[in-house]
Design an enzyme around this catalytic site. Structure first.
Site, PDB file in Angstrom:
ATOM      1  N   ASP A  76      46.015  36.646  33.119  1.00 55.80           N
ATOM      2  CA  ASP A  76      46.102  37.533  34.282  1.00 55.80           C
ATOM      3  C   ASP A  76      45.034  38.617  34.217  1.00 55.80           C
ATOM      4  O   ASP A  76      44.496  38.920  33.142  1.00 55.80           O
ATOM      5  CB  ASP A  76      47.500  38.159  34.402  1.00 55.80           C
ATOM      6  CG  ASP A  76      47.914  38.987  33.190  1.00 55.80           C
ATOM      7  OD1 ASP A  76      47.530  38.626  32.055  1.00 55.80           O
ATOM      8  OD2 ASP A  76      48.601  40.005  33.373  1.00 55.80           O
ATOM      9  N   GLU A 146      50.031  39.731  30.428  1.00 61.11           N
ATOM     10  CA  GLU A 146      49.703  40.781  29.445  1.00 61.11           C
ATOM     11  C   GLU A 146      49.480  42.108  30.132  1.00 61.11           C
ATOM     12  O   GLU A 146      49.846  43.171  29.615  1.00 61.11           O
ATOM     13  CB  GLU A 146      48.449  40.382  28.647  1.00 61.11           C
ATOM     14  CG  GLU A 146      48.136  41.333  27.493  1.00 61.11           C
ATOM     15  CD  GLU A 146      47.334  42.566  27.858  1.00 61.11           C
ATOM     16  OE1 GLU A 146      47.260  43.498  27.029  1.00 61.11           O
ATOM     17  OE2 GLU A 146      46.773  42.630  28.972  1.00 61.11           O
TER      18      GLU A 146
HETATM   19  C1  LIG Z   1      53.154  48.938  27.305  1.00 61.00           C
HETATM   20  S1  LIG Z   1      52.722  47.641  28.268  1.00 61.00           S
HETATM   21  C2  LIG Z   1      51.216  48.144  28.978  1.00 61.00           C
HETATM   22  C3  LIG Z   1      50.060  47.423  28.433  1.00 61.00           C
HETATM   23  C4  LIG Z   1      48.743  48.059  28.772  1.00 61.00           C
HETATM   24  N1  LIG Z   1      47.691  47.325  28.101  1.00 61.00           N
HETATM   25  C5  LIG Z   1      46.392  47.517  28.357  1.00 61.00           C
HETATM   26  C6  LIG Z   1      45.423  46.765  27.502  1.00 61.00           C
HETATM   27  O1  LIG Z   1      45.997  48.239  29.251  1.00 61.00           O
HETATM   28  C7  LIG Z   1      48.720  49.500  28.309  1.00 61.00           C
HETATM   29  O2  LIG Z   1      48.440  49.784  27.141  1.00 61.00           O
HETATM   30  O3  LIG Z   1      49.010  50.389  29.127  1.00 61.00           O
HETATM   31 ZN   LIG Z   2      43.189  42.414  28.377  1.00 61.13          ZN
HETATM   32 ZN   LIG Z   3      43.550  44.745  30.752  1.00 58.33          ZN
END
Ligand SMILES: CSCC[C@H](NC(C)=O)C(=O)O
Ligand SMILES: [Zn+2]
Ligand SMILES: [Zn+2]
Length: 404
Positions: A76, A146
């Protein structure tokens, strides 16, 4: 000029609109099925939540009983603000660079992280074309969601019998581009602590001195969180003992991201809440930190609700205690590339793998490259795609040949 095969296949992958919140996972699965057929790889697709396939392409090793290598990527991509793009984000335009020496491939997902998933498969293709085999079985795993936390993807997959059947020994996953020259290798990541402070209080007419209001309870909590933020920023700006600069992964960040309260200008609200996105560096005691937040809320008559709280701070060893590390490190050094070891500032699916006991490294082979993940006009250079394929052939020849 003809588009090289690996680049045209990359463009094909980028054109699949796997964009949140309605990714076309079916088209993506069929694209990967086609790749598996071309490469003679075993193909599996499992849906732990309907319509969200986890796809596995397997290249069997010469010693398949050994723990396998997982090459993980998510399929995604994040949404776009199309009006800010120079080219349509799902057209994957191939545009010559100003000096004509290269091409930009401009598309959502170019860096995050379709280049990585694509290079895994092209590396296998290149090795097969040279007649090479590796000892350990290699699984290229393509997971959904993800970008929205992996709850319907990797979180469920790691607990499944299909994952157990992979007998995983080591994993590679995404990292981040480096504007500098070194290869960023993420051996751990900060844990999300998404806390919502909620306060309730007396209501009444906005012209009066009302006692015990929700805002009076919430504001000192916000003040303390801002003070904590300043403390961490000061720590971030203080160099390490060896004089090197700190990275985000070395400290805990806190940002006030949502404030909610109120119904009308002259009505004192009954409730008020503040949401703080906190990322905890793995060296702190997560449970003690959580208690500190809860005590802070209680001290002011409010509550701390944990919207997300990741409790595991496993990091992947980057020494000889992890037999895959020296192989990985040597393969990078042999390419004349310097490694920059870091804690990833945000959350990736690697956290599920590490919590399941699988050593995982986050790597995106983009150096001297602006960080454009989640940004407008995300692109990679054609030369970086070709170099990335070569990079993974070297890495695979090393880590997938680690003896049992
Ligand atoms: C806690 S789930 C969210 C996942 C998201 N990942 C990235 C890589 O942006 C973040 O860290 O905000
Ligand atoms: Zn990523
Ligand atoms: Zn990302």
């Amino acid at each position: 000029m003809d588009v090289p095969g690996p680049v045209s296949r990359f463009i094909e992958y980028l054109r699949i609109k796997t964009v949140q919140p309605t990714p076309d996972y079916a088209a993506c699965r069929e694209h990967l099925r086609g790749q598996a057929r071309e490469l003679g790889l075993a193909f599996q697709a499992h849906e732990y939540v309907a319509g969200k396939p986890v796809v596995i392409l397997t290249w069997e090793g010469t010693e398949p009983a050994l723990p396998s290598i997982i090459l993980n990527s998510h399929t995604d991509v994040v949404p776009v603000f199309e009006e800010f793009w120079s080219h349509p984000p799902f057209e994957a335009a191939r545009v010559p660079t100003a000096d004509g020496s290269d091409y930009q491939i401009i598309a959502r997902g170019a860096q995050d992280m379709k280049i990585v998933g694509h290079c895994y498969l092209e590396a296998i293709r290149a090795m097969q074309q040279r007649g090479e085999r590796v000892r350990r079985t290699v699984h290229a795993v393509f997971v959904p969601d993800e970008e929205i936390g992996g709850h319907d993807g990797m979180a469920l997959f790691v607990g499944s019998p299909e994952f157990a059947a992979l007998n995983a020994g080591f994993a590679l996953d995404e990292g981040m581009a480096n504007p500098g020259d070194g290869l960023r290798v993420f051996y751990g990541e900060r844990a999300p602590c998404w806390v919502r402070f909620v306060a309730h209080g007396q209501t009444g007419h906005g012209s009066q001195f009302i006692d015990d209001t929700a805002a009076e309870k919430l504001v000192p909590i916000i003040d303390r969180m801002m003070e904590f933020r300043r403390e961490q920023l000061a720590a971030f700006r203080t160099p390490n003992a060896d004089g090197s600069a700190k990275t985000l992964g070395d400290v805990t960040t806190a940002n006030l991201t949502m404030l909610q309260s109120g119904v009308q200008h002259n009505v004192v609200p009954e409730s008020a809440s503040a949401s703080v996105d906190i990322r905890m560096t793995p060296s702190i005691d997560y449970q003690a930190f959580r208690r500190w937040l809860e005590d802070l809320a209680a001290e002011h008559g409010a509550q701390a609700e944990m919207v997300q709280f990741w409790e595991d701070n496993t990091v992947t060893p980057t020494d000889a205690s992890n037999p895959f590390w020296p192989a990985f490190e040597d393969a990078i050094a042999a390419q004349g590339i310097a490694i920059v070891r870091e804690i990833f500032p945000a959350a990736t699916d690697s956290r599920y793998l590490r919590r399941a006991g699988i050593p995982a490294l986050g790597v995106t082979p983009l150096r001297n490259t602006p960080i454009l993940l989640h940004d407008h006009n995300e692109y990679v250079l054609q030369s970086d795609v070709l170099a990335g394929i070569d990079f993974y052939t070297h890495v695979l020849a090393a880590v997938a040949n680690v003896p049992g």
